[in-house]
Design a protein around this motif. Structure first.
Motif, PDB file in Angstrom:
ATOM      1  N   CYS A 213     -61.571  32.884  -4.270  1.00 22.09           N
ATOM      2  CA  CYS A 213     -61.409  31.736  -4.167  1.00 22.09           C
ATOM      3  C   CYS A 213     -61.625  30.724  -5.564  1.00 22.09           C
ATOM      4  CB  CYS A 213     -61.482  31.091  -2.865  1.00 22.09           C
ATOM      5  SG  CYS A 213     -60.601  29.393  -2.203  1.00 22.09           S
ATOM      6  N   LEU A 214     -61.060  30.214  -6.455  1.00 20.78           N
ATOM      7  CA  LEU A 214     -61.648  29.987  -7.827  1.00 20.78           C
ATOM      8  C   LEU A 214     -61.017  28.415  -7.795  1.00 20.78           C
ATOM      9  CD1 LEU A 214     -62.457  30.260 -10.747  1.00 20.78           C
ATOM     10  CD2 LEU A 214     -60.016  31.214 -10.862  1.00 20.78           C
ATOM     11  N   GLU A 215     -62.656  27.764  -8.187  1.00 23.65           N
ATOM     12  CA  GLU A 215     -61.916  25.962  -8.037  1.00 23.65           C
ATOM     13  C   GLU A 215     -61.495  26.431  -9.324  1.00 23.65           C
ATOM     14  OE1 GLU A 215     -64.460  22.145  -7.395  1.00 23.65           O
ATOM     15  OE2 GLU A 215     -65.723  23.660  -8.349  1.00 23.65           O
ATOM     16  N   LEU A 216     -60.436  25.689  -9.843  1.00 22.47           N
ATOM     17  CA  LEU A 216     -60.073  24.880 -11.405  1.00 22.47           C
ATOM     18  C   LEU A 216     -59.591  23.708 -11.323  1.00 22.47           C
ATOM     19  CD1 LEU A 216     -57.139  27.561 -11.790  1.00 22.47           C
ATOM     20  CD2 LEU A 216     -59.252  27.849 -12.422  1.00 22.47           C
ATOM     21  N   ARG A 217     -60.689  23.251 -11.948  1.00 24.65           N
ATOM     22  CA  ARG A 217     -60.095  21.601 -12.565  1.00 24.65           C
ATOM     23  C   ARG A 217     -61.267  21.630 -13.608  1.00 24.65           C
ATOM     24  NH1 ARG A 217     -65.126  18.935 -11.230  1.00 24.65           N
ATOM     25  NH2 ARG A 217     -67.049  19.739 -10.116  1.00 24.65           N
ATOM     26  N   GLY A 218     -61.241  20.707 -14.409  1.00 30.61           N
ATOM     27  CA  GLY A 218     -62.036  20.290 -15.637  1.00 30.61           C
ATOM     28  C   GLY A 218     -61.086  20.642 -16.853  1.00 30.61           C
ATOM     29  N   PRO A 219     -61.217  20.437 -17.893  1.00 32.49           N
ATOM     30  CA  PRO A 219     -60.517  20.406 -19.153  1.00 32.49           C
ATOM     31  C   PRO A 219     -59.555  21.556 -19.674  1.00 32.49           C
ATOM     32  CG  PRO A 219     -62.954  20.235 -19.863  1.00 32.49           C
ATOM     33  CD  PRO A 219     -62.891  19.912 -18.144  1.00 32.49           C
ATOM     34  N   HIS A 220     -60.780  22.756 -19.081  1.00 31.08           N
ATOM     35  CA  HIS A 220     -60.011  23.597 -19.047  1.00 31.08           C
ATOM     36  C   HIS A 220     -59.456  24.765 -18.418  1.00 31.08           C
ATOM     37  CE1 HIS A 220     -62.301  23.746 -22.765  1.00 31.08           C
ATOM     38  NE2 HIS A 220     -63.273  23.413 -22.897  1.00 31.08           N
ATOM     39  N   GLU A 221     -59.177  24.190 -17.159  1.00 35.01           N
ATOM     40  CA  GLU A 221     -58.671  25.104 -16.402  1.00 35.01           C
ATOM     41  C   GLU A 221     -57.773  25.755 -16.341  1.00 35.01           C
ATOM     42  OE1 GLU A 221     -56.178  22.148 -13.451  1.00 35.01           O
ATOM     43  OE2 GLU A 221     -57.444  21.212 -14.587  1.00 35.01           O
ATOM     44  N   HIS A 222     -56.432  25.432 -17.361  1.00 34.00           N
ATOM     45  CA  HIS A 222     -55.396  26.076 -17.766  1.00 34.00           C
ATOM     46  C   HIS A 222     -55.470  28.054 -18.033  1.00 34.00           C
ATOM     47  CE1 HIS A 222     -51.258  26.939 -18.695  1.00 34.00           C
ATOM     48  NE2 HIS A 222     -51.281  26.595 -19.761  1.00 34.00           N
ATOM     49  N   GLU A 223     -56.820  27.567 -19.280  1.00 30.27           N
ATOM     50  CA  GLU A 223     -57.305  28.478 -20.050  1.00 30.27           C
ATOM     51  C   GLU A 223     -57.670  28.935 -19.142  1.00 30.27           C
ATOM     52  OE1 GLU A 223     -59.240  27.358 -24.048  1.00 30.27           O
ATOM     53  OE2 GLU A 223     -58.600  25.320 -22.910  1.00 30.27           O
ATOM     54  N   ILE A 224     -58.330  28.542 -18.051  1.00 31.16           N
ATOM     55  CA  ILE A 224     -59.182  29.868 -17.024  1.00 31.16           C
ATOM     56  C   ILE A 224     -57.978  30.326 -16.560  1.00 31.16           C
ATOM     57  CG2 ILE A 224     -61.107  29.500 -15.120  1.00 31.16           C
ATOM     58  CD1 ILE A 224     -62.147  27.566 -16.706  1.00 31.16           C
ATOM     59  N   TRP A 225     -57.442  29.714 -16.285  1.00 32.13           N
ATOM     60  CA  TRP A 225     -56.750  30.960 -15.028  1.00 32.13           C
ATOM     61  C   TRP A 225     -55.169  31.732 -16.402  1.00 32.13           C
ATOM     62  CZ3 TRP A 225     -55.761  32.080 -10.798  1.00 32.13           C
ATOM     63  CH2 TRP A 225     -54.904  32.545 -10.461  1.00 32.13           C
ATOM     64  N   GLN A 226     -55.510  31.181 -17.418  1.00 27.76           N
ATOM     65  CA  GLN A 226     -54.372  32.313 -18.191  1.00 27.76           C
ATOM     66  C   GLN A 226     -56.032  33.721 -18.605  1.00 27.76           C
ATOM     67  OE1 GLN A 226     -53.669  29.697 -21.615  1.00 27.76           O
ATOM     68  NE2 GLN A 226     -51.900  29.880 -21.675  1.00 27.76           N
ATOM     69  N   CYS A 227     -56.868  33.079 -18.810  1.00 26.05           N
ATOM     70  CA  CYS A 227     -57.498  34.200 -18.741  1.00 26.05           C
ATOM     71  C   CYS A 227     -57.263  35.009 -17.783  1.00 26.05           C
ATOM     72  CB  CYS A 227     -59.746  33.118 -19.159  1.00 26.05           C
ATOM     73  SG  CYS A 227     -60.881  34.644 -19.078  1.00 26.05           S
ATOM     74  N   ALA A 228     -57.574  34.763 -16.456  1.00 27.92           N
ATOM     75  CA  ALA A 228     -57.561  35.463 -14.994  1.00 27.92           C
ATOM     76  C   ALA A 228     -56.137  36.088 -15.132  1.00 27.92           C
ATOM     77  CB  ALA A 228     -57.495  34.603 -14.046  1.00 27.92           C
ATOM     78  N   GLN A 229     -55.264  35.560 -15.385  1.00 22.26           N
ATOM     79  CA  GLN A 229     -54.145  36.288 -16.070  1.00 22.26           C
ATOM     80  C   GLN A 229     -54.425  37.471 -16.521  1.00 22.26           C
ATOM     81  OE1 GLN A 229     -51.547  33.170 -16.701  1.00 22.26           O
ATOM     82  NE2 GLN A 229     -50.113  33.091 -14.844  1.00 22.26           N
TER      83      GLN A 229
END
Length: 365
Positions: A213-229
């Motif tokens: 369960c990954l908390e996604l917030r802050g300035p890089h949330e989109h980049e973090i999710w792209q990295c996970a993908q």
């Protein structure tokens, strides 16, 4: 003692549960409480915070242009003139200025809550802090950082407190079937997330039952999710926007992961420890509750291989995970209960009112 808690939107969003517990505790100690909160706080959320409402609520805009600050302060002074608080406690960056401005008008001391290493470098001090009579720090390293910038006698160590659950829980009870990971952070350090997610990707080949369960917030949330993908982790991760809203879900997981190292002290970390969850975290000198191989597994550098190696230690040795979780739970029981936090906060206020570095008319000093 009459205390005014001035709390900004960010701290209400992240720490409302803790602030409720503090409010209950202060009232139980015999304090009169007034809360000053943002006028942007949703009514429904405010109603959920019964103790903050019952304490006496004043709404104020915490984001005004500089030329409106004096007007805001005088309006607040008018709102409290029938019962002026003895001390103002400002929680959150935006609350600091509100507290300082009001303190100058009503001539009362203000204490500043400091909850992160970043704030140590930005706290009001010297000429801008003539009304500040104390600083409250949640960890010894943060307190020590403050003592290097301001008079040491103004710093009080008040560790964050949580409530111990009534029954202990066994983590990794069925690791062959499911492994639940909670991942929290501010989404600021993309390199830290890449390393953690890279390590997690390697582990899913050996442990396909991992669900995070990954908390996604802050300035890089989109980049973090792209990295996970890119790492083919979509089937292993569920994203939430704010961990503070999902405490029950996250404290029901087996392991808590903290990839960043910004010295941000969150009550959620101590709640996880209270439930016996082991923690795997980047090496952060400001989080002194995380003792290597005692209350946490520490990752020394932002490297996928090290993340995989350190987390794997727990997954292949459930008994080690439970032992580390038990040590964390014992630490919380000894040093981080809500009653401890309230007691030390009251002591800090008493010190301010009985003989701090400054004298304020009307406070009895």
């Amino acid at each position: 003692m009459h205390i005014a808690l001035i709390i900004d939107q960010e701290r209400l969003a992240q720490e409302q549960s803790m602030l409720d517990r503090i409010s209950v505790g202060l009232i139980d100690c015999g304090a009169q409480l007034t809360t000053i909160v943002p006028d942007t706080q949703p009514v429904d959320d405010a109603q959920q915070s019964a103790q903050l409402v019952a304490a006496g609520r004043i709404e104020v805009s915490m984001n005004v242009p500089p030329w409106m600050r004096r007007t805001r302060a005088h309006r607040l002074a008018k709102a409290v003139e029938s019962a002026v608080p003895d001390v103002l406690h400002a929680v959150g960056d935006r609350a600091w200025m509100v507290g300082l401005d009001l303190a100058r008008v009503v001539n009362r001391p203000v204490t500043i809550d400091v909850w992160s290493a970043d704030q140590v470098r930005s706290v009001p001090h010297r000429r801008s802090a003539s009304q500040v009579a104390g600083y409250v720090a949640p960890t010894e390293p943060i307190a020590e950082g403050l003592r290097k910038r301001i008079a040491p006698e103004l710093v009080s160590l008040v560790p964050i407190g949580v409530t111990l659950p009534p029954h202990p829980r066994e983590v990794l009870a069925n690791p062959q079937d499911t492994i639940a990971l909670a991942i929290i952070g501010s989404g600021r350090d993309i390199a830290a997330y890449r390393a953690m997610l890279g390590g997690l990707s390697r582990l899913t080949r050996e442990f396909p039952q991992i669900q995070g369960c990954l908390e996604l917030r802050g300035p890089h949330e989109h980049e973090i999710w792209q990295c996970a993908q890119r790492l083919n982790l979509r089937g292993h991760l569920s994203a939430i926007t704010d961990a503070a809203l999902h405490r029950r879900l996250l404290t029901g997981c087996d392991v808590l992961l903290i990839p960043e190292r910004f010295g941000q002290v969150r009550s959620l970390m101590f709640e996880a420890m209270a439930f016996g969850m082991p923690i795997v975290a980047s090496d952060d000198p400001f989080l002194d509750a995380l003792v290597p191989d005692e209350t946490a597994i520490i990752v020394g550098k932002a490297d996928p291989q090290e993340w995989a190696q350190q987390l794997r230690r727990l997954l292949v040795q459930p008994q080690l995970a439970r032992s580390i979780g038990a040590s964390g739970q014992a630490l919380v029981a000894a040093r981080h209960q809500s009653t401890d936090q309230v007691g030390k906060l009251m002591a800090a206020f008493q010190q301010v009112l009985s003989g701090g570095a400054h004298t304020f008319a009307g406070t009895g000093t």
